[in-house]
Write a protein that holds these residues in place. Sequence first.
Motif, PDB file in Angstrom:
ATOM      1  N   PRO B 191       0.830  -1.211   0.000  1.00 26.42           N
ATOM      2  CA  PRO B 191       0.000   0.000   0.000  1.00 26.42           C
ATOM      3  C   PRO B 191       0.865   1.262   0.000  1.00 26.42           C
ATOM      4  CG  PRO B 191      -0.738  -1.546   1.694  1.00 26.42           C
ATOM      5  CD  PRO B 191       0.572  -2.067   1.168  1.00 26.42           C
ATOM      6  N   VAL B 192       0.337   2.341  -0.591  1.00 24.79           N
ATOM      7  CA  VAL B 192       1.025   3.632  -0.520  1.00 24.79           C
ATOM      8  C   VAL B 192       0.583   4.417   0.705  1.00 24.79           C
ATOM      9  CG1 VAL B 192       1.484   3.824  -2.993  1.00 24.79           C
ATOM     10  CG2 VAL B 192      -0.681   4.710  -2.078  1.00 24.79           C
ATOM     11  N   HIS B 193      -0.536   3.993   1.316  1.00 22.98           N
ATOM     12  CA  HIS B 193      -1.058   4.740   2.463  1.00 22.98           C
ATOM     13  C   HIS B 193      -2.074   3.879   3.193  1.00 22.98           C
ATOM     14  CE1 HIS B 193      -2.088   8.298   4.799  1.00 22.98           C
ATOM     15  NE2 HIS B 193      -3.355   8.107   4.538  1.00 22.98           N
ATOM     16  N   VAL B 194      -2.098   4.009   4.520  1.00 21.28           N
ATOM     17  CA  VAL B 194      -3.082   3.316   5.350  1.00 21.28           C
ATOM     18  C   VAL B 194      -3.711   4.350   6.277  1.00 21.28           C
ATOM     19  CG1 VAL B 194      -3.420   1.581   7.172  1.00 21.28           C
ATOM     20  CG2 VAL B 194      -1.818   1.116   5.294  1.00 21.28           C
ATOM     21  N   GLY B 195      -5.037   4.348   6.350  1.00 23.85           N
ATOM     22  CA  GLY B 195      -5.711   5.216   7.314  1.00 23.85           C
ATOM     23  C   GLY B 195      -6.330   6.445   6.690  1.00 23.85           C
ATOM     24  N   SER B 196      -6.101   7.594   7.318  1.00 22.84           N
ATOM     25  CA  SER B 196      -6.828   8.813   6.973  1.00 22.84           C
ATOM     26  C   SER B 196      -6.787   9.154   5.483  1.00 22.84           C
ATOM     27  CB  SER B 196      -6.254   9.989   7.758  1.00 22.84           C
ATOM     28  OG  SER B 196      -6.729  11.200   7.191  1.00 22.84           O
ATOM     29  N   PRO B 197      -7.949   9.246   4.843  1.00 21.71           N
ATOM     30  CA  PRO B 197      -8.013   9.641   3.421  1.00 21.71           C
ATOM     31  C   PRO B 197      -7.378  11.021   3.205  1.00 21.71           C
ATOM     32  CG  PRO B 197     -10.147   8.844   4.185  1.00 21.71           C
ATOM     33  CD  PRO B 197      -9.273   8.956   5.399  1.00 21.71           C
ATOM     34  N   ALA B 198      -7.446  11.881   4.227  1.00 19.45           N
ATOM     35  CA  ALA B 198      -6.897  13.228   4.085  1.00 19.45           C
ATOM     36  C   ALA B 198      -5.396  13.191   3.794  1.00 19.45           C
ATOM     37  CB  ALA B 198      -7.168  14.044   5.357  1.00 19.45           C
ATOM     38  N   GLY B 199      -4.728  12.128   4.216  1.00 19.50           N
ATOM     39  CA  GLY B 199      -3.299  11.989   3.945  1.00 19.50           C
ATOM     40  C   GLY B 199      -2.973  11.914   2.468  1.00 19.50           C
ATOM     41  N   LEU B 200      -3.977  11.606   1.652  1.00 18.66           N
ATOM     42  CA  LEU B 200      -3.792  11.581   0.191  1.00 18.66           C
ATOM     43  C   LEU B 200      -4.623  12.681  -0.483  1.00 18.66           C
ATOM     44  CD1 LEU B 200      -3.981   7.709  -0.442  1.00 18.66           C
ATOM     45  CD2 LEU B 200      -1.936   9.143  -0.612  1.00 18.66           C
ATOM     46  N   GLY B 201      -5.172  13.578   0.340  1.00 18.89           N
ATOM     47  CA  GLY B 201      -5.985  14.654  -0.231  1.00 18.89           C
ATOM     48  C   GLY B 201      -7.363  14.194  -0.688  1.00 18.89           C
ATOM     49  N   ILE B 202      -7.815  13.054  -0.165  1.00 22.77           N
ATOM     50  CA  ILE B 202      -9.146  12.542  -0.537  1.00 22.77           C
ATOM     51  C   ILE B 202     -10.177  13.089   0.453  1.00 22.77           C
ATOM     52  CG2 ILE B 202     -10.556  10.456  -0.786  1.00 22.77           C
ATOM     53  CD1 ILE B 202      -7.880   8.961  -1.447  1.00 22.77           C
ATOM     54  N   GLN B 203     -11.215  13.748  -0.091  1.00 21.52           N
ATOM     55  CA  GLN B 203     -12.209  14.421   0.753  1.00 21.52           C
ATOM     56  C   GLN B 203     -13.213  13.442   1.359  1.00 21.52           C
ATOM     57  OE1 GLN B 203     -12.191  17.837   1.142  1.00 21.52           O
ATOM     58  NE2 GLN B 203     -10.374  17.988  -0.155  1.00 21.52           N
ATOM     59  N   ASP B 204     -13.748  12.556   0.539  1.00 19.13           N
ATOM     60  CA  ASP B 204     -14.909  11.777   0.961  1.00 19.13           C
ATOM     61  C   ASP B 204     -14.811  10.380   0.353  1.00 19.13           C
ATOM     62  OD1 ASP B 204     -17.375  10.647   1.466  1.00 19.13           O
ATOM     63  OD2 ASP B 204     -18.539  12.351   0.718  1.00 19.13           O
ATOM     64  N   LEU B 205     -14.566   9.387   1.203  1.00 18.48           N
ATOM     65  CA  LEU B 205     -14.454   8.007   0.704  1.00 18.48           C
ATOM     66  C   LEU B 205     -15.740   7.537   0.037  1.00 18.48           C
ATOM     67  CD1 LEU B 205     -12.465   5.989   3.407  1.00 18.48           C
ATOM     68  CD2 LEU B 205     -11.669   6.885   1.205  1.00 18.48           C
ATOM     69  N   GLY B 206     -16.864   8.136   0.415  1.00 23.24           N
ATOM     70  CA  GLY B 206     -18.162   7.740  -0.149  1.00 23.24           C
ATOM     71  C   GLY B 206     -18.356   8.215  -1.577  1.00 23.24           C
ATOM     72  N   LYS B 207     -17.431   9.066  -2.060  1.00 24.38           N
ATOM     73  CA  LYS B 207     -17.570   9.585  -3.433  1.00 24.38           C
ATOM     74  C   LYS B 207     -16.306   9.327  -4.244  1.00 24.38           C
ATOM     75  CE  LYS B 207     -20.816  13.205  -2.093  1.00 24.38           C
ATOM     76  NZ  LYS B 207     -20.949  14.612  -1.695  1.00 24.38           N
ATOM     77  N   PRO B 208     -16.098   8.057  -4.644  1.00 25.39           N
ATOM     78  CA  PRO B 208     -14.892   7.739  -5.414  1.00 25.39           C
ATOM     79  C   PRO B 208     -14.919   8.418  -6.789  1.00 25.39           C
ATOM     80  CG  PRO B 208     -16.392   5.864  -5.352  1.00 25.39           C
ATOM     81  CD  PRO B 208     -16.944   6.876  -4.416  1.00 25.39           C
ATOM     82  N   ASP B 209     -13.717   8.701  -7.310  1.00 26.30           N
ATOM     83  CA  ASP B 209     -13.623   9.311  -8.641  1.00 26.30           C
ATOM     84  C   ASP B 209     -13.859   8.279  -9.739  1.00 26.30           C
ATOM     85  OD1 ASP B 209     -12.757  12.088  -7.966  1.00 26.30           O
ATOM     86  OD2 ASP B 209     -11.164  10.975  -6.942  1.00 26.30           O
ATOM     87  N   PHE B 210     -13.554   7.019  -9.456  1.00 24.18           N
ATOM     88  CA  PHE B 210     -13.818   5.925 -10.395  1.00 24.18           C
ATOM     89  C   PHE B 210     -14.345   4.749  -9.574  1.00 24.18           C
ATOM     90  CE2 PHE B 210      -9.928   8.163 -11.605  1.00 24.18           C
ATOM     91  CZ  PHE B 210     -10.252   8.659 -12.866  1.00 24.18           C
ATOM     92  N   GLY B 211     -15.103   3.866 -10.217  1.00 27.95           N
ATOM     93  CA  GLY B 211     -15.629   2.690  -9.521  1.00 27.95           C
ATOM     94  C   GLY B 211     -16.778   3.068  -8.603  1.00 27.95           C
ATOM     95  N   ASP B 212     -17.058   2.189  -7.632  1.00 22.97           N
ATOM     96  CA  ASP B 212     -18.229   2.340  -6.773  1.00 22.97           C
ATOM     97  C   ASP B 212     -17.830   2.646  -5.337  1.00 22.97           C
ATOM     98  OD1 ASP B 212     -19.868   1.521  -8.932  1.00 22.97           O
ATOM     99  OD2 ASP B 212     -19.581  -0.599  -8.407  1.00 22.97           O
ATOM    100  N   ALA B 213     -18.727   3.278  -4.594  1.00 23.38           N
ATOM    101  CA  ALA B 213     -18.555   3.383  -3.145  1.00 23.38           C
ATOM    102  C   ALA B 213     -18.745   1.994  -2.539  1.00 23.38           C
ATOM    103  CB  ALA B 213     -19.573   4.358  -2.570  1.00 23.38           C
ATOM    104  N   VAL B 214     -17.900   1.664  -1.566  1.00 19.58           N
ATOM    105  CA  VAL B 214     -17.966   0.355  -0.914  1.00 19.58           C
ATOM    106  C   VAL B 214     -18.146   0.587   0.583  1.00 19.58           C
ATOM    107  CG1 VAL B 214     -16.631  -1.727  -0.390  1.00 19.58           C
ATOM    108  CG2 VAL B 214     -16.592  -0.779  -2.704  1.00 19.58           C
ATOM    109  N   LYS B 215     -19.058  -0.160   1.188  1.00 16.93           N
ATOM    110  CA  LYS B 215     -19.393   0.051   2.597  1.00 16.93           C
ATOM    111  C   LYS B 215     -18.399  -0.699   3.486  1.00 16.93           C
ATOM    112  CE  LYS B 215     -23.477  -0.398   5.521  1.00 16.93           C
ATOM    113  NZ  LYS B 215     -23.228   0.823   6.296  1.00 16.93           N
ATOM    114  N   PRO B 216     -17.693   0.010   4.364  1.00 14.84           N
ATOM    115  CA  PRO B 216     -16.780  -0.697   5.278  1.00 14.84           C
ATOM    116  C   PRO B 216     -17.571  -1.373   6.400  1.00 14.84           C
ATOM    117  CG  PRO B 216     -16.733   1.662   5.714  1.00 14.84           C
ATOM    118  CD  PRO B 216     -17.668   1.471   4.556  1.00 14.84           C
ATOM    119  N   HIS B 217     -17.012  -2.425   6.959  1.00 16.17           N
ATOM    120  CA  HIS B 217     -17.564  -2.992   8.184  1.00 16.17           C
ATOM    121  C   HIS B 217     -16.960  -2.250   9.375  1.00 16.17           C
ATOM    122  CE1 HIS B 217     -18.885  -7.154   6.472  1.00 16.17           C
ATOM    123  NE2 HIS B 217     -18.986  -6.198   5.563  1.00 16.17           N
ATOM    124  N   LYS B 218     -17.597  -2.381  10.520  1.00 18.03           N
ATOM    125  CA  LYS B 218     -17.077  -1.780  11.750  1.00 18.03           C
ATOM    126  C   LYS B 218     -15.667  -2.343  12.024  1.00 18.03           C
ATOM    127  CE  LYS B 218     -18.209  -0.797  16.490  1.00 18.03           C
ATOM    128  NZ  LYS B 218     -18.848  -1.278  17.718  1.00 18.03           N
TER     129      LYS B 218
END
Lengths: 264, 264
Positions: B191-218
């Motif tokens: 992996p290039v990164h683990v954890g906070s999406p903000a570390g890669l400048g990603i705003q919202d995991l629920g809105k991917p730029d390509f592909g589908d949103a995937v629901k994480p488990h607890k």
Amino acid sequence: MYTSDERSRLAPADARAVFRAGTVEPTSGWSDGYAQANLISVPEDWAYDVLLFAQRNRQPCPVLDVTGAGSASTVLAPGADLRTDLPRYRVWQDGALVDEPTDVLAHWREDLVTFLIGCSFTFEFALTKAGVPLRHVEQGRNVSMYVTDRQCRPARRLRGPMVVSMRPIPADLVETATRVSALMPDVHGAPVHVGSPAGLGIQDLGKPDFGDAVKPHKGDVPVFWACGVTPQAALMASKPPFAVTHAPGHMFVTDIPDATYRVG
Amino acid sequence: MYTSDERSRLAPADARAVFRAGTVEPTSGWSDGYAQANLISVPEDWAYDVLLFAQRNRQPCPVLDVTGAGSASTVLAPGADLRTDLPRYRVWQDGALVDEPTDVLAHWREDLVTFLIGCSFTFEFALTKAGVPLRHVEQGRNVSMYVTDRQCRPARRLRGPMVVSMRPIPADLVETATRVSALMPDVHGAPVHVGSPAGLGIQDLGKPDFGDAVKPHKGDVPVFWACGVTPQAALMASKPPFAVTHAPGHMFVTDIPDATYRVG
């Protein structure tokens, strides 16, 4: 001038300064812990041929960096000058070796694109740490290199046979040497062949095509790794109008820690 | 039409025949044990730019094969036709997406050079064997992909940001997923990164730029791998006159066993 211990402790920039000042020696054992690289510079209109040849023959030609045309700088060692910092170079015209200078300032052209290709000297430090003896280093010789009967996959105007380096390894350490090098695919990875030289079309281990003959100890087995001199065999076979390379065994010492190229 | 078990057991040639006949689905989970590849075809005068960009950005763009100009064949699957055998393609003009056909026979040009680039779907089979659940496969969705704020190293006329794929992984299995994927650098590696999406400048995991949103488990942690859609982000940023790519997640299924790309 330097003991082998002193050589191994030299920082890469200091080793390059020694070579820039005119010392000519194989670089195996210099600057313990840092990656070394093969060099090939070609006119820009041959650059795609070389890069494609490297992609199609990754084991002998793992590319670590490619410069822009005319540039003598690389991200692998920001302060270095690729025209002066290797111990010895080779200059090629139409596939023939025409000069072996200690710098290529007089041969440099603004259209040259330089490829830095991984070198098996990089995993020698890991072999040593794993207890694998290096006969060529013990004997103060350059590693033995041979042209094989295995043809590389051609790419546009480039074709040629694979070149290998050979190290005599005690039979009970061949598996260790294989495992350690396999984890470093960008510096040639696992051996391509173990045992009989005839399996690679090599007639006589005592007469290497490049480098020096190295005396095996009793119980040693010859172990063969793909070698970054392969592009030089391709120059001979394919005859581009002009090229510069390192002299076999006389590598570019980079600032990149060898562990960078270890996977897993 | 096929159950997930049937998909995973299809031979690569049979999977390609299904896609050639018009089935359009993401290829994650198809043909268990075989490598999958991203595709980008560009006019020959852009080929060096793409190959150099890939060399300078190996983690997102590990090149598995490059065709000769006009060829729709690859050593990765000798019987395949690269113009028809992927589920869906994208056609690009001046950096803009102009078509998403299920074959590119009508768009094909004799000057196109095709690059096949390693895909993280290839190590998903190894992740599954190691007990790591794949939420997008469980949910029947395409993997989530995001444009990051990390810029790739430019190459000639090509530049652009790195794209990543994301898989939600149970926290206690992140180390396993990292170790398993790290041994496969030709399909993006660790992996290039683990954890906070903000570390890669990603705003919202629920809105991917390509592909589908995937629901994480607890208890799942987002884990990000470099992605072979990166060249498509480079097309958007760099605007070459013409290109063909796969549609994200709709890959080329090769005949190469995935173990071929495992090191050590």
